[in-house]
Motif scaffolding. Sequence first.
Motif: not given
Length: 404
Positions: A122-137
């Motif tokens: 995940c290249p950062t800075p990135c949209w806030t939701s990406y990391p959480d969606i990935i972790r949630f999955a």
Amino acid sequence: MKDAAPNMDFKRADRIANITFSQIAQISEAAAQMRAQGQDVLALATGEPDFATPAHVCDAATAAMAAGQTRYTPTAGTPALRDAVAERAGVDRDNVLISTGAKQVLSNLFLASLDPGDEVICPTPCWTSYPDIIRFAGGVVREICCGADQGYKITAAQLEAAITPRTRWVLLNSPSNPTGAMYSQSEIQALGAVLRRHPHVWIASDEIYQHIAYATFTSVRDALPDLVGRTVVINGVSKAYSMTGWRIGWAVGPQAAILAMRDVQGQSTSGACSIAQAAACAALLGNQALLAERAAIFRNRRDRVVSAINATPLLSCTVPDGAFYVFASCQATLGRVTPTGDRIETDVDFCRFVLADQGLALVPGSAFSLQDHFRLSYACSDADLTDGMARLRRATEKLIPPAA
Ligand code: PMP
């Protein structure tokens, strides 16, 4: 006092232990609360076009209701909307899944593909939701810091170094939220050259800001035609057609991926809203001139914001190529002191001060995994933009150097 729902201990699942309520939503809600208390608050914090949904799109929704299109739709989307998307992308209906917003496409994608420990670059800075969606999955986020010096874009060398045997996806977002950075065809091709050497890595390309671009936009599917068999493009109507509330997004990709995502969706939300799908169809099939008209308006605002920020002492920014955000550095404010004697230590402190002092809501860069910055959304009226720039300058000018 009502006591119908006593607050018993609620055990949150381990799966969501590290998941936070979106920082952007927190700021927007704090701003709304201040406004409700009678304070003069201007929020340049949300990622939502200020334009109305086009009238012909609303009319199509009304017509759909009148025609009785008010029932469940097929899980993968109505044939009409899937075909409209397929036609644009040059694929078959089977390569398209319609979901309740691009956000659901992303959660479908990662839920459908990640096993515990699988990695997403995940290249950062990135949209806030990406990391959480990935972790949630159940996935592991491999954040790769891409600063202003590299145009906020991942380089081929960084990508190569980040790939491990557990890498499942590289997640690209062009134009980007929060930086507005956009990958050129040759930049995508350089990444493609790396990915050709690593056939186990797939590409997730979030192209939701495709139509808000101030240079030539290139889709990953077009730049890397030999890799379409492992590319999933995420897109939708929210940003391009000012349809954030209608909640329609889609995935374009290989059928096996589409079917896996459909199966996830089938056990969560099922088919997207029938009326919204009819409206999205009208958006895709109707007058497209509005896309360029709106992009021109956004471009104008971008130019105003960029020059205003670069003319403000202590602040600076690069020129974004797309989306409707400016990602600016507030590094030079760190260490300064507010009129009430508080020291600005972080970008969060800076944004908090600007909100408290001038009622201007911005989003700290750390919400997007890059500190010492803030994101300003220029999806607002010209008057609000003028007002916002003045508030930003007034707040920043109040910061004084610490006593030596
Ligand atoms: N991707 C990016 C990069 C976004 O900024 C957003 C909206 N903020 C989305 C996806 C989600 O869009 P939608 O409204 O279609 O769920």
